[in-house]
Design an enzyme around this catalytic site. Structure first.
Site, PDB file in Angstrom:
ATOM      1  N   LYS A  90    -104.596  11.085-101.563  1.00 47.54           N
ATOM      2  CA  LYS A  90    -103.618  10.189-100.950  1.00 47.54           C
ATOM      3  C   LYS A  90    -103.725   8.836-101.622  1.00 47.54           C
ATOM      4  O   LYS A  90    -104.822   8.291-101.765  1.00 47.54           O
ATOM      5  CB  LYS A  90    -103.950  10.046 -99.442  1.00 47.54           C
ATOM      6  CG  LYS A  90    -102.972   9.170 -98.694  1.00 47.54           C
ATOM      7  CD  LYS A  90    -101.755   9.957 -98.257  1.00 47.54           C
ATOM      8  CE  LYS A  90    -100.573   9.085 -97.879  1.00 47.54           C
ATOM      9  NZ  LYS A  90     -99.727   8.689 -99.041  1.00 47.54           N
ATOM     10  N   GLN A 111    -109.451   3.860-103.741  1.00 48.30           N
ATOM     11  CA  GLN A 111    -108.761   4.574-102.659  1.00 48.30           C
ATOM     12  C   GLN A 111    -109.689   5.579-101.958  1.00 48.30           C
ATOM     13  O   GLN A 111    -109.545   5.810-100.761  1.00 48.30           O
ATOM     14  CB  GLN A 111    -107.540   5.291-103.253  1.00 48.30           C
ATOM     15  CG  GLN A 111    -106.445   5.596-102.254  1.00 48.30           C
ATOM     16  CD  GLN A 111    -105.521   4.409-101.964  1.00 48.30           C
ATOM     17  OE1 GLN A 111    -105.115   3.711-102.878  1.00 48.30           O
ATOM     18  NE2 GLN A 111    -105.195   4.200-100.701  1.00 48.30           N
ATOM     19  N   LYS A 114    -111.582   3.451 -99.414  1.00 49.07           N
ATOM     20  CA  LYS A 114    -110.632   2.898 -98.445  1.00 49.07           C
ATOM     21  C   LYS A 114    -110.203   3.974 -97.453  1.00 49.07           C
ATOM     22  O   LYS A 114    -110.227   3.788 -96.242  1.00 49.07           O
ATOM     23  CB  LYS A 114    -109.407   2.362 -99.200  1.00 49.07           C
ATOM     24  CG  LYS A 114    -108.364   1.716 -98.329  1.00 49.07           C
ATOM     25  CD  LYS A 114    -107.040   1.509 -99.049  1.00 49.07           C
ATOM     26  CE  LYS A 114    -107.183   0.687-100.312  1.00 49.07           C
ATOM     27  NZ  LYS A 114    -105.862   0.252-100.845  1.00 49.07           N
ATOM     28  N   LYS A 126    -104.208   8.204-107.036  1.00 48.59           N
ATOM     29  CA  LYS A 126    -103.280   7.112-107.365  1.00 48.59           C
ATOM     30  C   LYS A 126    -102.443   7.540-108.558  1.00 48.59           C
ATOM     31  O   LYS A 126    -102.879   8.367-109.365  1.00 48.59           O
ATOM     32  CB  LYS A 126    -104.067   5.839-107.744  1.00 48.59           C
ATOM     33  CG  LYS A 126    -103.256   4.564-107.645  1.00 48.59           C
ATOM     34  CD  LYS A 126    -103.235   4.031-106.232  1.00 48.59           C
ATOM     35  CE  LYS A 126    -102.328   2.850-106.086  1.00 48.59           C
ATOM     36  NZ  LYS A 126    -102.491   2.193-104.770  1.00 48.59           N
ATOM     37  N   GLY A 165     -95.949   4.323-101.729  1.00 49.84           N
ATOM     38  CA  GLY A 165     -95.580   3.117-102.468  1.00 49.84           C
ATOM     39  C   GLY A 165     -96.772   2.302-102.951  1.00 49.84           C
ATOM     40  O   GLY A 165     -97.902   2.518-102.528  1.00 49.84           O
ATOM     41  N   ASP A 166     -96.523   1.413-103.858  1.00 45.96           N
ATOM     42  CA  ASP A 166     -97.471   0.403-104.327  1.00 45.96           C
ATOM     43  C   ASP A 166     -96.604  -0.628-105.050  1.00 45.96           C
ATOM     44  O   ASP A 166     -95.376  -0.662-104.828  1.00 45.96           O
ATOM     45  CB  ASP A 166     -98.539   1.014-105.248  1.00 45.96           C
ATOM     46  CG  ASP A 166     -99.720   0.063-105.480  1.00 45.96           C
ATOM     47  OD1 ASP A 166    -100.581  -0.047-104.594  1.00 45.96           O
ATOM     48  OD2 ASP A 166     -99.772  -0.608-106.541  1.00 45.96           O
ATOM     49  N   THR A 209     -99.356  -2.642 -94.009  1.00 45.80           N
ATOM     50  CA  THR A 209    -100.444  -3.212 -94.821  1.00 45.80           C
ATOM     51  C   THR A 209    -100.650  -4.680 -94.454  1.00 45.80           C
ATOM     52  O   THR A 209    -101.781  -5.128 -94.219  1.00 45.80           O
ATOM     53  CB  THR A 209    -100.149  -3.061 -96.324  1.00 45.80           C
ATOM     54  OG1 THR A 209     -99.760  -1.715 -96.585  1.00 45.80           O
ATOM     55  CG2 THR A 209    -101.365  -3.404 -97.155  1.00 45.80           C
ATOM     56  N   SER A 376     -99.820   5.562 -93.399  1.00 46.29           N
ATOM     57  CA  SER A 376     -99.311   6.711 -94.152  1.00 46.29           C
ATOM     58  C   SER A 376     -99.890   8.006 -93.584  1.00 46.29           C
ATOM     59  O   SER A 376     -99.191   9.018 -93.457  1.00 46.29           O
ATOM     60  CB  SER A 376     -99.711   6.602 -95.626  1.00 46.29           C
ATOM     61  OG  SER A 376     -98.836   5.745 -96.330  1.00 46.29           O
TER      62      SER A 376
END
Ligand code: NDP
Ligand code: 2IT
Length: 444
Positions: A90, A111, A114, A126, A165-166, A209, A376
């Site tokens: 993810k 990630q 996190k 990612k 998204g990013d 976020t 998410s």
């Protein structure tokens, strides 16, 4: 040589020209020293660190598309599936001309920890491309997204790998990608998060976020005898994270006086007008030079300079390595009490050390910005049960998750005699769950 140092040296030797990846690995491994040293022989025999720093697999592919002049353009796409020991891969998709494999690997590595900190069942991954959505027509963006997904769809799935998204990837891009996935695979599933509300998106994911950053910051302040109300806040960036961080900070009674983009920055002594910012960035997709039209008393400056403004709290929300040692010195000299990272790795390592040594409360990105990926994961849950929750329900869960993350890192830091070192706390707490899951699942 210690096991930690040995592994770090191998990472640098095996992955040359990936400085951001080296930086992310170094920060994590340095924090893990006390945990590893307490059980060095076991971890060495398991080669646990070597397995952790080597992605499960990485894809690099050609993305050809046709621009509005009929010219064929070619970009490079990436997806790094780093670690799925606690759940499907993810993590977001970054669309920015600076994207390369090292940047995607640093983001994928962060990630892992996190996602573990959220305590939800999501692994680390990612992706992205060196495509620049800026200045492109909607049709060009769609052409790129469809071509990107034509290849990416081979590697992802609701139980395999769920991108989101990013930087440069928002609701528009996710929509085009979701449409293409569905067309090729004929499967309607929660393969992406950050979707529009009409086709399986979650309420509060857009805000998550930035809001989550403030929920964690508020808890950190509270546990250290401070509060958000009445504080002056400097924010960098003016994208998804920055906008909703500014909005929630204001709702908590703080005054946000700055924002920035890659060309320049705004100082608004009366407090940033979030509605104007949303209009400029989300609707017009314009530059911050427009802001003065809405707020004549504000100042626009070319270049960088957000961290020179006097503030109590600094929230870097733009990109990696955007807060340097000289910025940290300016923040400390101006009486800043807390820095919380909305972006991924925005503070350089020497700046982080300086802030911590000078008593500034410091919340690292992998904890402070985890609200986005946590929500998410809540979107994935809603898609799985084919139901949608109210804004209040999702926001309530997000608040609880962020408060829990803070206490989780605070406790981990204390257990290893590093009270108040939330960088160490985040890395240790994130690592513990992943390490346990990896060992339980054998050598794979
Ligand atoms: P957006 O694309 O919405 O906004 C990015 C902002 O940062 C823009 O203001 C952009 O300015 C600025 N920026 C980007 N690259 C640079 C650069 N190289 N130099 C200076 N400014 C730059 O992205 P997000 O708000 O989603 O992401 C911001 C950060 O937060 C990233 O680090 C991302 O990884 C992280 N993050 C995002 C999450 C999410 O849910 N979206 C979740 C967790 C972390 P310009 O428009 O001029 O490029
Ligand atoms: O860096 C991040 O955590 C994100 N860009 C969000 C990832 C996600 O899957 O929501």
């Amino acid at each position: 040589m210690s096991y930690v140092d040995e592994v770090y040296e191998k990472v640098v030797a095996k992955n040359p020209a990936e400085p951001e990846f080296h930086q992310a690995v170094k920060e994590v491994l340095d924090s893990l020293r006390p945990v590893i040293e307490a059980n060095e022989e076991k971890y060495r025999r398991e080669a646990l660190l070597e397995r952790l720093v080597e992605p499960d697999r990485q894809f690099k592919f050609r993305v050809p598309w046709v621009d509005d002049q009929g010219q064929v353009q070619v970009n490079t796409g990436y997806r790094v599936q780093f670690n799925n020991s606690i759940g499907p891969y993810k993590g977001g998709l970054r669309l920015h001309p600076s994207v390369n494999l090292g940047i995607i690997k640093f983001l994928g590595f962060e990630q892992i920890f996190k996602n573990s900190l959220t305590r939800l069942p999501i692994g680390g991954g990612k992706g992205g491309s060196d495509f620049d959505p800026k200045g492109k027509s909607d049709r060009e963006v769609m052409a790129f997204c469809q071509s990107f997904m034509t290849e990416l769809c081979k590697y992802i799935g609701a139980d395999t790998d769920v991108p989101a998204g990013d930087i440069g990837t928002g609701a528009r891009e996710i929509g085009y990608m979701f449409g293409q996935y569905k067309k090729i695979k004929s499967v309607y599933e929660g393969v992406l998060t950050g979707k529009g509300l009409s086709y399986g998106g979650s309420l509060a994911r857009t805000e998550a976020t930035g809001y989550g950053l403030l929920y964690l910051t508020q808890e950190m302040l509270k546990c250290n005898g401070h509060e958000m109300n009445g504080k002056v806040v400097a924010v960098s960036g003016s994208g998804n994270v920055a906008i909703y961080a500014a909005q929630k900070a204001q709702q908590m009674g703080a005054k946000v006086v700055t924002c920035s983009d890659s060309n320049g920055w705004v100082y608004d002594p009366e407090g940033i007008d979030v509605a104007a910012l949303k209009e400029i960035k989300e609707v017009q997709r314009a530059r911050l030079t427009e802001y003065k039209k809405y707020r004549p008393n504000s100042e626009y400056h070319e270049g960088r300079g957000v961290w020179t403004v006097k503030c109590d709290i600094a929230l870097p929300c733009a990109t990696q390595n955007e807060l340097f040692l000289e910025d940290a010195k300016a923040l400390v000299a101006n009486g800043c009490i807390a820095v919380a990272e909305g972006a991924n790795m925005p503070t350089t390592m020497d700046a982080t050390e300086y802030l911590q040594k000078n008593g500034v409360l410091f919340a690292p990105g992998k904890a402070a910005n985890a609200g986005g990926v946590a929500t998410s994961a809540l979107e994935m849950s809603q898609n799985s049960e084919r139901l949608s929750w109210t804004f209040e329900e999702v926001d309530g869960k997000l608040q609880q998750i962020m408060v829990n993350i803070f206490h989780n890192l605070d406790d981990a830091a204390k257990r290893y005699g590093k009270e108040g070192d939330y960088v160490a706390g985040a890395n240790i707490a994130g690592f513990e769950k992943v390490a346990e899951a990896m060992i339980a699942q054998g050598v794979c």
